[in-house]
Write a protein that holds these residues in place. Structure first.
Motif, short mmCIF file in Angstrom:
data_model
loop_
_atom_site.label_atom_id
_atom_site.label_comp_id
_atom_site.label_asym_id
_atom_site.label_seq_id
_atom_site.Cartn_x
_atom_site.Cartn_y
_atom_site.Cartn_z
N GLU A 76 0.83 -1.21 0.00
CA GLU A 76 0.00 0.00 0.00
C GLU A 76 0.86 1.26 0.00
N LEU A 77 1.97 1.24 0.71
CA LEU A 77 2.89 2.39 0.68
C LEU A 77 3.44 2.59 -0.74
N ALA A 78 3.75 1.50 -1.42
CA ALA A 78 4.28 1.60 -2.78
C ALA A 78 3.22 2.10 -3.76
N ARG A 79 1.95 1.80 -3.49
CA ARG A 79 0.85 2.23 -4.36
C ARG A 79 0.33 3.63 -4.01
N GLU A 80 0.81 4.20 -2.94
CA GLU A 80 0.31 5.50 -2.50
C GLU A 80 0.44 6.52 -3.63
N PRO A 81 -0.69 7.10 -4.05
CA PRO A 81 -0.63 8.05 -5.17
C PRO A 81 0.06 9.37 -4.83
N ALA A 82 0.15 9.71 -3.56
CA ALA A 82 0.80 10.96 -3.16
C ALA A 82 1.87 10.67 -2.11
N PRO A 83 2.92 9.93 -2.51
CA PRO A 83 3.98 9.63 -1.52
C PRO A 83 4.68 10.91 -1.10
N ASP A 84 5.29 10.84 0.03
CA ASP A 84 6.05 11.98 0.56
C ASP A 84 5.19 13.20 0.82
N THR A 85 3.88 12.98 1.03
CA THR A 85 3.01 14.07 1.45
C THR A 85 2.51 13.75 2.85
N PRO A 86 2.12 14.78 3.60
CA PRO A 86 1.61 14.50 4.94
C PRO A 86 0.46 13.49 4.88
N GLY A 87 0.52 12.50 5.76
CA GLY A 87 -0.53 11.50 5.88
C GLY A 87 -0.38 10.30 4.97
N HIS A 88 0.66 10.26 4.12
CA HIS A 88 0.77 9.12 3.20
C HIS A 88 0.87 7.80 3.95
N TRP A 89 1.56 7.80 5.07
CA TRP A 89 1.69 6.56 5.84
C TRP A 89 0.34 6.16 6.45
N VAL A 90 -0.43 7.15 6.90
CA VAL A 90 -1.76 6.88 7.49
C VAL A 90 -2.69 6.32 6.41
N ARG A 91 -2.65 6.88 5.23
CA ARG A 91 -3.51 6.39 4.14
C ARG A 91 -3.17 4.94 3.78
N ALA A 92 -1.89 4.61 3.75
CA ALA A 92 -1.50 3.23 3.48
C ALA A 92 -1.98 2.30 4.60
N TYR A 93 -1.90 2.76 5.84
CA TYR A 93 -2.38 1.95 6.98
C TYR A 93 -3.88 1.73 6.86
N ILE A 94 -4.62 2.76 6.46
CA ILE A 94 -6.07 2.63 6.30
C ILE A 94 -6.37 1.54 5.28
N ARG A 95 -5.74 1.63 4.12
CA ARG A 95 -6.02 0.65 3.06
C ARG A 95 -5.58 -0.76 3.46
N ALA A 96 -4.45 -0.89 4.12
CA ALA A 96 -3.99 -2.21 4.55
C ALA A 96 -4.92 -2.79 5.61
#
Length: 185
Positions: A76-96
């Motif tokens: 999910e981190l690798a698929r994050e459409p907006a990496p290196d933006t605030p909250g990208h890690w949280v968004r990946a956690y949500i999807r996972a």
């Protein structure tokens, strides 16, 4: 199930799958070395070759489940459409965390088995979730909002796992989308 012949070897992952199956289908109290050996179709000695005792088996079950979640989170981190933006890690956690599959729920049964047998076996999980929490609160979002999102996702997972008024569609998807919206910079 018939015992495997001595010439046919069994892999640790097959034994772990059998152990998961025993816990999921029969409950934590049924997790014995004999039950796992029977479910895998091997002798108890064949099981002991890979896992010298029940605690080693449970520790491997926990590690396997943790590895699966870490792999999903990394995907999910690798698929994050907006990496290196605030909250990208949280968004990946949500999807996972939002994945709704039986293998994801086996993690909980493994945790129950560990807690029932020896709570210290949960240390790798505790360490992992402590690291997750630290990444979530330092993700660039307001730490209170990021923590609320994490707890909401954990709650979504647990209510579905235990059947405690699990959310039905479309509400479930709407809650996940709301969490993703809250996790935007």
């Amino acid at each position: 199930m018939a015992k495997r012949s001595r010439s046919k070897s069994i892999q640790s992952r097959e034994l772990l799958a059998a152990a998961n199956q025993v816990v999921v289908s029969q409950g934590v109290e049924a997790l014995t070395l004999n039950a796992v050996a029977n479910a895998a179709g091997v002798s108890k000695g064949g099981l002991l070759h890979h896992f010298p005792n029940k605690e080693a088996l449970i520790a491997a079950m926990i590690q396997q489940a943790l590895d699966k979640f870490v792999e999903t989170l990394n995907d999910e981190l690798a698929r994050e459409p907006a990496p290196d933006t605030p909250g990208h890690w949280v968004r990946a956690y949500i999807r996972a965390s939002a994945l709704d599959d039986q293998e994801n729920y086996e993690l909980h049964f493994n945790l129950l088995a560990a807690n029932f047998t020896n709570p210290e076996l949960l240390k790798p999980m505790r360490d992992f979730w402590e690291n997750c929490h630290n990444k979530i609160v330092s993700s660039g979002l307001d730490p209170k909002v990021a923590t609320m999102i994490r707890l909401a996702m954990d709650g979504l997972w647990l209510t579905n796992l235990h059947g405690f008024a699990p959310l039905q569609e479309p509400l479930r998807s709407q809650v996940i989308e709301t969490a993703l919206t809250l996790a935007q910079p």
